[in-house]
Write a protein that holds these residues in place. Sequence first.
Motif, mmCIF file in Angstrom:
data_model
loop_
_atom_site.group_PDB
_atom_site.id
_atom_site.type_symbol
_atom_site.label_atom_id
_atom_site.label_comp_id
_atom_site.label_asym_id
_atom_site.label_seq_id
_atom_site.Cartn_x
_atom_site.Cartn_y
_atom_site.Cartn_z
ATOM 1 N N SER A 127 -9.555 5.556 3.211
ATOM 2 C CA SER A 127 -10.379 4.366 3.051
ATOM 3 C C SER A 127 -10.244 3.757 1.664
ATOM 4 O O SER A 127 -10.381 2.536 1.498
ATOM 5 N N ALA A 128 -9.949 4.572 0.654
ATOM 6 C CA ALA A 128 -9.848 4.049 -0.705
ATOM 7 C C ALA A 128 -8.626 3.157 -0.898
ATOM 8 O O ALA A 128 -8.621 2.300 -1.786
ATOM 9 N N ILE A 129 -7.584 3.333 -0.092
ATOM 10 C CA ILE A 129 -6.356 2.548 -0.267
ATOM 11 C C ILE A 129 -6.006 1.788 1.010
ATOM 12 O O ILE A 129 -4.896 1.266 1.127
ATOM 13 N N ARG A 130 -6.926 1.707 1.951
ATOM 14 C CA ARG A 130 -6.601 1.104 3.248
ATOM 15 C C ARG A 130 -6.191 -0.356 3.119
ATOM 16 O O ARG A 130 -5.228 -0.800 3.757
ATOM 17 N N LYS A 131 -6.879 -1.124 2.282
ATOM 18 C CA LYS A 131 -6.579 -2.562 2.176
ATOM 19 C C LYS A 131 -5.179 -2.793 1.585
ATOM 20 O O LYS A 131 -4.430 -3.643 2.065
ATOM 21 N N LYS A 132 -4.851 -2.035 0.564
ATOM 22 C CA LYS A 132 -3.528 -2.219 -0.049
ATOM 23 C C LYS A 132 -2.417 -1.755 0.892
ATOM 24 O O LYS A 132 -1.324 -2.339 0.889
ATOM 25 N N LEU A 133 -2.671 -0.744 1.682
ATOM 26 C CA LEU A 133 -1.671 -0.321 2.663
ATOM 27 C C LEU A 133 -1.495 -1.382 3.740
ATOM 28 O O LEU A 133 -0.378 -1.591 4.240
ATOM 29 N N ASP A 134 -2.578 -2.063 4.101
ATOM 30 C CA ASP A 134 -2.451 -3.164 5.065
ATOM 31 C C ASP A 134 -1.579 -4.286 4.502
ATOM 32 O O ASP A 134 -0.757 -4.872 5.220
ATOM 33 N N GLU A 135 -1.747 -4.581 3.200
ATOM 34 C CA GLU A 135 -0.910 -5.603 2.575
ATOM 35 C C GLU A 135 0.560 -5.178 2.553
ATOM 36 O O GLU A 135 1.462 -5.984 2.825
ATOM 37 N N LEU A 136 0.806 -3.927 2.215
ATOM 38 C CA LEU A 136 2.179 -3.435 2.168
ATOM 39 C C LEU A 136 2.817 -3.456 3.554
ATOM 40 O O LEU A 136 4.004 -3.814 3.693
ATOM 41 N N ARG A 167 -4.671 -12.753 -0.654
ATOM 42 C CA ARG A 167 -4.842 -11.583 -1.495
ATOM 43 C C ARG A 167 -3.511 -10.874 -1.713
ATOM 44 O O ARG A 167 -3.219 -10.361 -2.788
ATOM 45 N N SER A 168 -2.684 -10.826 -0.660
ATOM 46 C CA SER A 168 -1.387 -10.194 -0.777
ATOM 47 C C SER A 168 -0.507 -10.919 -1.775
ATOM 48 O O SER A 168 0.194 -10.308 -2.560
ATOM 49 N N SER A 169 -0.526 -12.232 -1.751
ATOM 50 C CA SER A 169 0.321 -12.998 -2.660
ATOM 51 C C SER A 169 -0.126 -12.839 -4.096
ATOM 52 O O SER A 169 0.680 -12.942 -5.015
ATOM 53 N N ARG A 170 -1.412 -12.580 -4.293
ATOM 54 C CA ARG A 170 -1.917 -12.445 -5.656
ATOM 55 C C ARG A 170 -1.600 -11.066 -6.243
ATOM 56 O O ARG A 170 -1.373 -10.933 -7.425
ATOM 57 N N SER A 171 -1.611 -10.013 -5.449
ATOM 58 C CA SER A 171 -1.538 -8.658 -5.999
ATOM 59 C C SER A 171 -0.191 -7.996 -5.734
ATOM 60 O O SER A 171 0.672 -7.958 -6.595
ATOM 61 N N LEU A 172 -0.008 -7.513 -4.528
ATOM 62 C CA LEU A 172 1.127 -6.629 -4.249
ATOM 63 C C LEU A 172 2.436 -7.386 -4.081
ATOM 64 O O LEU A 172 3.496 -6.867 -4.417
#
Length: 631
Positions: A127-136, A167-172
Amino acid sequence: GGSLKTGKMPEGEKTRQCKQEEDQQQKEEEREGLIEFYGSYQELFQFFCSNTTIHGAIRLVCSKKNKMKTAFWSVLFFLTFGLMYWQFGILYREYFSYPVNLNLNLNSDRLTFPAVTLCTLNPYRYSAIRKKLDELDQITHQTLLDLYDYNMSLARSDWSTPSTQKRSSRSLLHHVQRHPLRRQKRDNLVNLPENSPSVDKNDWKIGFVLCSENNKDCFHQAYSSGVDAVREWYSFHYINILAQMPDAKALDESDFENFIYACRFNEATCDKANYTHFHHPMYGNCYTFNDNSSSLWTSSLPGINNGLSLVVRTEQNDFIPLLSTVTGARVMVHDQNEPAFMDDGGFNVRPGIETSISMRKEMTVRLGGSYSDCTEDGSDVPVQNLYSSRYTEQVCIRSCFQLNMVERCGCAYYFYPLPAGAEYCDYTKHVAWGYCYYKLLAEFKADVLGCFHKCRKPCKMTEYRLSAGYSRWPSAVSEDWVFYMLSQQNKYNITSKRNGVAKVNIFFEEWNYKTNGESPAFTVVTLLSQLGNQWSLWFGSSVLSVMELAELILDFIAITFILAVRWFRSRQQLSPPGPHPNSHDNTAFQDEVPGLSTPHRFTVEAVVTTLPSYNSLELSGLSRDGEVGHE
């Protein structure tokens, strides 16, 4: 009357007489002494050859009247000495090479059960990294669509929402674009244009680009297999996401009951006190059994019923398909207080299969010091141990790489422990760490870093030889009631019976365990015995004969010293201090005329530069007296 011409004793004759008297007095003193000594080298060697117990030496004395025999025995004697000392050199060289003997012992005793680590092979979407994994995953989906026209099925429906894309375009996305996944020609590595027509996939290889911080130097980490390239590229970004977590405890989401349905050791049920949990980036949740040193399991009998039996869940839900391409579980057997390196010693357990693993314990004890370069506890190895465990060779090698990583790249690799004062590599803070890592990894594999040379084997180590057998589980006639019981007891929702569960049995094959030890093959006693054998072979003598030879050497040195002292003293006596030998001062000659109490006048005719001898003067005086009487 006539004139009387007389003279005195010459200085040379006087010196010779004094020397003769001293020699005679010295011989008398030597005869009166307690210890008799040799007067010459010839006397010394003649006595030695006549009385020694060394074979062949007597022939040098017995054949002294025959020069040919003397020469023959002299050559043979010294040749034998040379051959013997040549053999001595071979023995000393073997002794100082420190050879060892391998000792094999079989021991029978109650065996301490090893530690067993089991991993899910399922890196969860914590759960701590779920959002970033979705972006990846969204970026990977678009990349595979562009390169291979493959539309990857997405498990989440909110990936394509505008907020997620923004959010994806801004970060990862920015960091992924810096390390893009590309197809390249095999020969000249020319990038394929995005709008190029379809070509034969065998003419291309895929990889990703890594550049230095100033983008002046770039290289392509290429792979011949597209599957390997995609997994490596995805895991590279996945590690960066994990490294951004400030607290590793956020990834500690143990779900023991949902992974291990049954645990039994020695016919007794396991509990939470029998295992520890840790998270592995690639293998997910891992559980180590029998790692508690305070209450270790022991096996009283060998066999499958006296070991560890586990029923594990192998069905994967909410997993990362681009990171884990296999189903099942991964198991490793290792000793307590040793880390579980799942990449090195682990193997996979197949779903729907009962895997029976029999073990045989094997201990190795090496001699340290001069006999090998092993280490007792790693304290003498020039590499800091970053693991909270005892020293092993793999622990040292990984610590060595991590320390070089921190020194060269400024950050630590996420798979290995974190050194004090360092932080894990993350391309939001360390832009070019990937470029540095792969460069360093190539040097590490080529042993340019010297880690394989620095890290030595431990003098004591325990290994477990494993052999596995496989059978279908549960069988076709019993699977219905087995899955029903699992669903009732463990709330197991059956979606794939055949790939849902697996069974693992780990046990000792026999009571005996093997110990491989080392002992010195060439000790001091062995060396002395071999030297004695060689001495007896060439000269047929004993230790006392060696003492005779040592006595000969000491006597030789003593005679040399005595003769040198005598020669030095004789030189001093032959050159006494006084007037120059060419002077004609005859005062000393006049003082030594016997029987004259009052001074007389003498006429001394010096017709030569050297003084005549005493005898010649005496004869000359007698002849003159005869002439006077005749007149």
